[in-house]
Each structure stands twice: as C-alpha cells, then as structure tokens.
Design a protein around this motif. Structure first.
Motif, PDB file in Angstrom:
ATOM      1  N   SER A 104      49.466 -27.893 -16.222  1.00 17.93           N
ATOM      2  CA  SER A 104      48.923 -27.944 -17.591  1.00 17.93           C
ATOM      3  C   SER A 104      50.007 -27.986 -18.653  1.00 17.93           C
ATOM      4  O   SER A 104      49.918 -28.747 -19.624  1.00 17.93           O
ATOM      5  CB  SER A 104      48.037 -26.719 -17.846  1.00 17.93           C
ATOM      6  OG  SER A 104      46.967 -26.702 -16.931  1.00 17.93           O
ATOM      7  N   ASN A 105      51.036 -27.146 -18.494  1.00 18.27           N
ATOM      8  CA  ASN A 105      52.023 -27.052 -19.567  1.00 18.27           C
ATOM      9  C   ASN A 105      52.988 -28.224 -19.637  1.00 18.27           C
ATOM     10  O   ASN A 105      53.882 -28.243 -20.486  1.00 18.27           O
ATOM     11  CB  ASN A 105      52.757 -25.713 -19.498  1.00 18.27           C
ATOM     12  CG  ASN A 105      51.863 -24.579 -19.984  1.00 18.27           C
ATOM     13  OD1 ASN A 105      51.436 -23.742 -19.211  1.00 18.27           O
ATOM     14  ND2 ASN A 105      51.527 -24.584 -21.266  1.00 18.27           N
ATOM     15  N   HIS A 133      52.209 -21.075 -22.822  1.00 18.11           N
ATOM     16  CA  HIS A 133      52.108 -20.006 -21.807  1.00 18.11           C
ATOM     17  C   HIS A 133      50.774 -20.008 -21.056  1.00 18.11           C
ATOM     18  O   HIS A 133      50.385 -18.989 -20.489  1.00 18.11           O
ATOM     19  CB  HIS A 133      52.292 -18.605 -22.412  1.00 18.11           C
ATOM     20  CG  HIS A 133      53.502 -18.457 -23.255  1.00 18.11           C
ATOM     21  ND1 HIS A 133      54.762 -18.743 -22.784  1.00 18.11           N
ATOM     22  CD2 HIS A 133      53.647 -18.038 -24.543  1.00 18.11           C
ATOM     23  CE1 HIS A 133      55.635 -18.507 -23.757  1.00 18.11           C
ATOM     24  NE2 HIS A 133      54.990 -18.100 -24.824  1.00 18.11           N
ATOM     25  N   LEU A 134      50.021 -21.135 -21.098  1.00 22.63           N
ATOM     26  CA  LEU A 134      48.722 -21.138 -20.392  1.00 22.63           C
ATOM     27  C   LEU A 134      48.919 -20.870 -18.905  1.00 22.63           C
ATOM     28  O   LEU A 134      48.253 -20.004 -18.341  1.00 22.63           O
ATOM     29  CB  LEU A 134      48.017 -22.494 -20.600  1.00 22.63           C
ATOM     30  CG  LEU A 134      46.777 -22.771 -19.745  1.00 22.63           C
ATOM     31  CD1 LEU A 134      45.685 -21.746 -20.030  1.00 22.63           C
ATOM     32  CD2 LEU A 134      46.237 -24.187 -20.001  1.00 22.63           C
ATOM     33  N   SER A 193      48.540 -15.841 -17.890  1.00 19.54           N
ATOM     34  CA  SER A 193      49.272 -14.619 -18.251  1.00 19.54           C
ATOM     35  C   SER A 193      48.333 -13.426 -18.338  1.00 19.54           C
ATOM     36  O   SER A 193      48.773 -12.290 -18.307  1.00 19.54           O
ATOM     37  CB  SER A 193      50.038 -14.804 -19.563  1.00 19.54           C
ATOM     38  OG  SER A 193      49.158 -15.165 -20.589  1.00 19.54           O
ATOM     39  N   THR A 194      47.018 -13.655 -18.440  1.00 16.18           N
ATOM     40  CA  THR A 194      46.059 -12.541 -18.436  1.00 16.18           C
ATOM     41  C   THR A 194      45.711 -12.136 -17.003  1.00 16.18           C
ATOM     42  O   THR A 194      45.013 -11.167 -16.795  1.00 16.18           O
ATOM     43  CB  THR A 194      44.745 -12.954 -19.124  1.00 16.18           C
ATOM     44  OG1 THR A 194      44.213 -14.085 -18.409  1.00 16.18           O
ATOM     45  CG2 THR A 194      44.949 -13.325 -20.573  1.00 16.18           C
ATOM     46  N   TRP A 195      46.171 -12.932 -16.019  1.00 16.09           N
ATOM     47  CA  TRP A 195      45.866 -12.724 -14.600  1.00 16.09           C
ATOM     48  C   TRP A 195      44.388 -13.005 -14.310  1.00 16.09           C
ATOM     49  O   TRP A 195      43.902 -12.834 -13.211  1.00 16.09           O
ATOM     50  CB  TRP A 195      46.208 -11.287 -14.170  1.00 16.09           C
ATOM     51  CG  TRP A 195      46.787 -11.200 -12.807  1.00 16.09           C
ATOM     52  CD1 TRP A 195      46.096 -10.919 -11.667  1.00 16.09           C
ATOM     53  CD2 TRP A 195      48.135 -11.394 -12.408  1.00 16.09           C
ATOM     54  NE1 TRP A 195      46.949 -10.930 -10.588  1.00 16.09           N
ATOM     55  CE2 TRP A 195      48.204 -11.206 -11.019  1.00 16.09           C
ATOM     56  CE3 TRP A 195      49.304 -11.711 -13.111  1.00 16.09           C
ATOM     57  CZ2 TRP A 195      49.388 -11.333 -10.301  1.00 16.09           C
ATOM     58  CZ3 TRP A 195      50.475 -11.825 -12.395  1.00 16.09           C
ATOM     59  CH2 TRP A 195      50.506 -11.631 -11.008  1.00 16.09           C
ATOM     60  N   LEU A 196      43.632 -13.406 -15.318  1.00 13.58           N
ATOM     61  CA  LEU A 196      42.202 -13.665 -15.152  1.00 13.58           C
ATOM     62  C   LEU A 196      41.937 -15.157 -15.321  1.00 13.58           C
ATOM     63  O   LEU A 196      42.728 -15.866 -15.944  1.00 13.58           O
ATOM     64  CB  LEU A 196      41.400 -12.898 -16.220  1.00 13.58           C
ATOM     65  CG  LEU A 196      41.452 -11.375 -16.117  1.00 13.58           C
ATOM     66  CD1 LEU A 196      40.765 -10.736 -17.315  1.00 13.58           C
ATOM     67  CD2 LEU A 196      40.796 -10.898 -14.825  1.00 13.58           C
ATOM     68  N   PRO A 197      40.814 -15.644 -14.761  1.00 18.42           N
ATOM     69  CA  PRO A 197      40.440 -17.036 -15.025  1.00 18.42           C
ATOM     70  C   PRO A 197      40.166 -17.211 -16.512  1.00 18.42           C
ATOM     71  O   PRO A 197      39.624 -16.310 -17.153  1.00 18.42           O
ATOM     72  CB  PRO A 197      39.148 -17.221 -14.207  1.00 18.42           C
ATOM     73  CG  PRO A 197      38.673 -15.850 -13.881  1.00 18.42           C
ATOM     74  CD  PRO A 197      39.847 -14.924 -13.935  1.00 18.42           C
ATOM     75  N   VAL A 198      40.539 -18.360 -17.054  1.00 13.74           N
ATOM     76  CA  VAL A 198      40.334 -18.597 -18.490  1.00 13.74           C
ATOM     77  C   VAL A 198      39.869 -20.029 -18.736  1.00 13.74           C
ATOM     78  O   VAL A 198      40.193 -20.955 -17.990  1.00 13.74           O
ATOM     79  CB  VAL A 198      41.618 -18.367 -19.335  1.00 13.74           C
ATOM     80  CG1 VAL A 198      41.937 -16.905 -19.461  1.00 13.74           C
ATOM     81  CG2 VAL A 198      42.794 -19.142 -18.789  1.00 13.74           C
TER      82      VAL A 198
END
Ligand SMILES: Cc1cc2nc3c(=O)[nH]c(=O)nc-3n(C[C@H](O)[C@H](O)[C@H](O)COP(=O)(O)OP(=O)(O)OC[C@H]3O[C@@H](n4cnc5c(N)ncnc54)[C@H](O)[C@@H]3O)c2cc1C
Length: 431
Positions: A234-235, A243-244, A347-352
């Motif tokens: 993505s980046n 930072h995605l 970076s949240t360690w969660l799916p986004v």
C-alpha cells in the motif's frame, strides 16, 4: 530444502490476462487483486457496476495464495491484551466481524464452487508450556466474554501431539489449500464481468476532486471511486495514509509426506491445525497431501518497492529447528521446500479500513490473519462505495480519515520478540 519464489500450494495459472494499454474509464477501479480486491470486484460486477481491477502480477499471486491456509476468526493481537486495552463493546464488535469474515470466506468457496480441500475443523491455539496454558485460560475468558466461538481444550482429549498441553479451540473456520482457492477466485473474478488487467501496477493515484485518475506503466484509468487493496504494498502509493502498512516477510516450510501412523504415534490423532501462543506464533498443520506445513517464528521487515524473494536460509533453518523441538518423534522427517510472502502490519495491530481521500477508500485487514478478513472487508468496501449504509462490521474496523502512528514493528522489535520466545522456551524446558 528448496527455497522457492512462488507459492508451494498450486501451480500458477496457465494463461494471464492482458495488461492495460491506453486510457479507459470505469465507475470504480480496484487496485490490488488479492482476496480483498477480487472480492470487491466480484461484488461490484455482480451488482452491475462497471469495475476495473488492476493487479501488478497475477490475481491472487501474493499472500492470498501463499499463506498457511487457516480460515480463522483470530484477530492478530493477543486477546488478553485486547481485553485490557479495548472497551467491551469494541472487542465484541471485532470478534463478531472476524467470525462473519470466516463465514464469508466459507460462502465464497460454496458460491464459486472452488475445489480447495476446505475442512471445517476449527483451529487450536495451543500451549507448549504451563505458562502458555495459563495464558490460554485467560485468553479463553476474554474471547468468551467477547462472544467468540472458542473453548478451552485439554491436549490429550483434543488429540494434540505430545508436548502440546492444550489450548483454545476456535469453533469456526478450518484449513484449505490457499493456492487452489486463489485460482478458483481468480477464475470467478475474470468471468464475473469485471475488467481485469494483470501485470499492471498502479504507479500513481490522484484524487481529482470529481473522481480519480490511476496511472499505470502504459495506461490510465479514470473512475468515480478507487479502492486500494494492495496490502503490504500500500505505501508504495503516495495517496495511501502514511504508516498504513509495515511490510513483514513471513515464511513457511513444507515437509516430505509423513506416514499417518507416525502422526498417531506422536499423539496427533485429531490432526487438528495448531498455532502456538508465542509472541510470534508458530503454526503446524497436516495437509491433505500428507505433508506438514509449518511457519512464522522469525519475521523480517522490508521497504517498498518490495522485492520478489525466497525465505532466507537462516529463517527456514530456524523453522526446521523449531519443528524438531516440538515434534521430537518426527526428527527424521525431511523439510522439502520453503516459501513465503509479504504481509502488511497496521500500526494499530488491528484490521482497518478508511478513506485516503474523498474518492479513495483503503483496507488493510491483514496482520498475518487476513485471509478471510481481507475478502470480507473487500466485499464490505464495495457495498459501501455503491452507497449502502455503513455495515456494522465495516464500522467495527473503520478508521475514517484519522492518521496512523508510526508502527513499532521494526527489525529490532521483531528480533527481540523472537529472542524472548526462545528464552521462554528454554525456561519451559527447565521447569
Ligand atoms: C506465509 C504467510 C502465511 C499466512 N498465513 C495465514 C493464515 O494461515 N491465515 C490467515 O488468515 N492469514 C494468513 N496470512 C495472511 C493472509 O495471507 C493475508 O492477510 C491476505 O491474503 C491478504 O489479502 P489481500 O487481498 O489484502 O492482500 P494480498 O494477497 O497481498 O494481495 C494484494 C495484491 O495487490 C497487488 N498489488 C500490490 N501493489 C499493487 C499496485 N500498485 N498495483 C496493482 N496491484 C498491486 C499485489 O501484487 C497482490 O496481488 C499469511 C500470510 C503469509 C505471507
């Protein structure tokens, strides 16, 4: 042991779709043809939307066809930690989303009649030490409170191999051959009415205000909206939120075939697929072709543009060392080959999922557990872009326009986690 570039699960498709030349228009353009992008394109084409899908290589040739083949309702972060950090309602929403993702992927197998050796057998998050078993008990409580289909099991009663003391059994999901699945989903996507261009990387995406412009090496797509489903890549696109996704290379090893009686002898009578409770998990599963596939332990970071690569020899050797420690009764079984893929860690360690701009939506449902979730989020994003009210499962992971913190995933933290795992392994042996 042979280190291979491509997936070990299936041969590549016999033919490829053309790459894009010239300028075209569409209603929606999807960038990245993994499980997420294909599911989005399928939903859009199925509802009569004029959709173009751009894939840098061939559809499904990334992690979608390279992973360990667990269809899981696990969220990448540790349940106990999530229980401490998140409100109860948020945790419950996340587990509902993850369980619905499992069912979505199962439905896709049915809907598209994909022959991929799916076995709805659940997955055991297994403990290899007393400390991990205590951790499993705490995780089971958090997961039960969050409404997840998980139960505590004893290693012997659950037919786990000697040395695996027990753990949490996820009641939903199971295992499949992801290579065959990716080929089947690719076929369904190509015949769905979506316009598919392979060998066509998006180089630049611009939100023009009234729509989007996507530039590729030999062409352009103008569309009303764009969906960005490029996972670890993505980046490389400047429009993606900063930072995605932090790219992390993950490796798998496959053994030579193992006689069934050898598995019975070591107590693996259930053949249950397992992941361990280490900070960086180990996974072990028996395949329908009688081999054992195992992976992860040592992760390596990367930067875009990400290279096509094989696992590093030292990482593959470490996986084999881990396999022999966990399965002393199978020490003579030879590793045959190893492959891997780039996963994107948020970076949240969660799916986004969220909005990169007015007309560009993105998803990153991965963190190494995204096989089912990427597909489900691709579908939810496609419905959203067609104007459907926000689904409660999309709302559960919606990040909107908010920024991402820089990730704490780097080579130093990953190496430290690996060292910590080895230290706890040594302590467990002495205990
Ligand atoms: C070794 C390994 C084991 C894993 N095991 C499991 C598991 O057992 N269970 C589980 O749930 N998850 C697992 N995962 C993670 C899972 O495979 C991924 O979360 C999931 O496949 C992500 O799907 P996706 O569609 O988001 O991305 P991907 O499959 O990565 O697809 C992204 C696609 O975008 C394309 N692309 C990138 N940039 C561009 C561009 N600029 N233009 C056009 N196309 C582009 C890429 O070529 C790629 O095909 C594993 C991953 C690996 C690598």
């Amino acid at each position: 042991m042979e280190l291979i570039h491509e997936t070990g699960w299936a041969d590549p498709p016999a033919t490829t779709e053309p790459s894009l030349t010239g300028e075209i228009t569409a209603d929606v353009v999807v960038v990245g043809g993994g499980g997420g992008g294909m599911s989005a394109a399928l939903r859009l084409a199925g509802s009569g939307t004029d959709v173009v899908l751009l894939e840098a290589k061939t559809l499904g040739s990334g992690p979608t066809s390279r992973n360990a083949g667990y269809i899981t309702n696990s969220i990448a972060a540790d349940p106990e930690m999530l229980g401490l950090l998140l409100r109860h309602e948020r945790l419950r929403d996340l587990y509902r989303y993850a369980e619905n993702a499992v069912h979505f992927a199962e439905d896709a197998i049915e809907r598209h009649s994909i022959e991929c050796e799916y076995r709805q057998e659940g997955i055991v998050i297994a403990a290899v030490s007393k400390g991990q078993l205590r951790h499993a008990r705490r995780n089971a409580k958090v997961m039960a409170r969050a409404g997840s289909s998980a139960e505590l099991v004893d290693g012997r009663a659950a037919g786990l191999p000697q040395g695996f003391l027990g753990g949490v059994r996820e009641g939903v999901g199971g295992t499949l051959n992801p290579g065959e699945f990716a080929l089947g989903l690719r076929e369904a996507t190509i015949t769905s009415g979506a316009r598919v261009y392979e060998g066509t990387p998006a180089l630049e995406i611009t939100d023009t205000g009234g729509g989007v412009l996507v530039e590729t090496p030999a062409g352009k797509v103008r569309a009303r909206k764009a969906l960005l489903t490029a996972n670890a890549y993505s980046n490389s696109l400047s429009i993606a939120p900063r930072h995605l996704a932090s790219p992390v290379w993950t490796s798998l090893v496959e053994t030579e075939p193992v006689a069934p009686e050898r598995l019975d002898e070591i107590g693996w009578t259930s053949r249950a697929p397992m992941v361990t409770l280490h900070m960086i998990l180990e996974s072990y599963r028996v395949t329908p072709r009688g081999t054992i596939v195992f992976g992860t332990r040592r992760l390596q970071t990367g930067r875009n543009p990400l290279p096509d690569r094989t696992p590093a020899q030292n990482v593959a050797n470490d996986l084999v060392r881990g396999f022999r420690e966990r399965f002393p009764g199978l020490r003579d079984i030879r590793p045959a080959r190893a492959w891997g893929g780039w996963i994107g860690m948020s970076s949240t360690w969660l799916p986004v999922a969220g909005e990169a701009s007015d007309n560009v939506l993105y998803s990153l449902a991965c963190n190494g557990h995204g096989f089912a979730q990427a597909q489900y989020v691709g579908d939810l994003l496609a419905r959203h872009v067609r104007g459907a009210p926000m689904h409660e499962d999309l709302a559960a992971i919606w990040h909107g326009r908010r920024r991402f913190w820089p990730s704490f995933v780097n080579q130093t933290t990953l190496s430290a986690a690996w060292l910590a795992d080895r230290a706890t392994d040594r302590l467990a042996v002495r205990a």
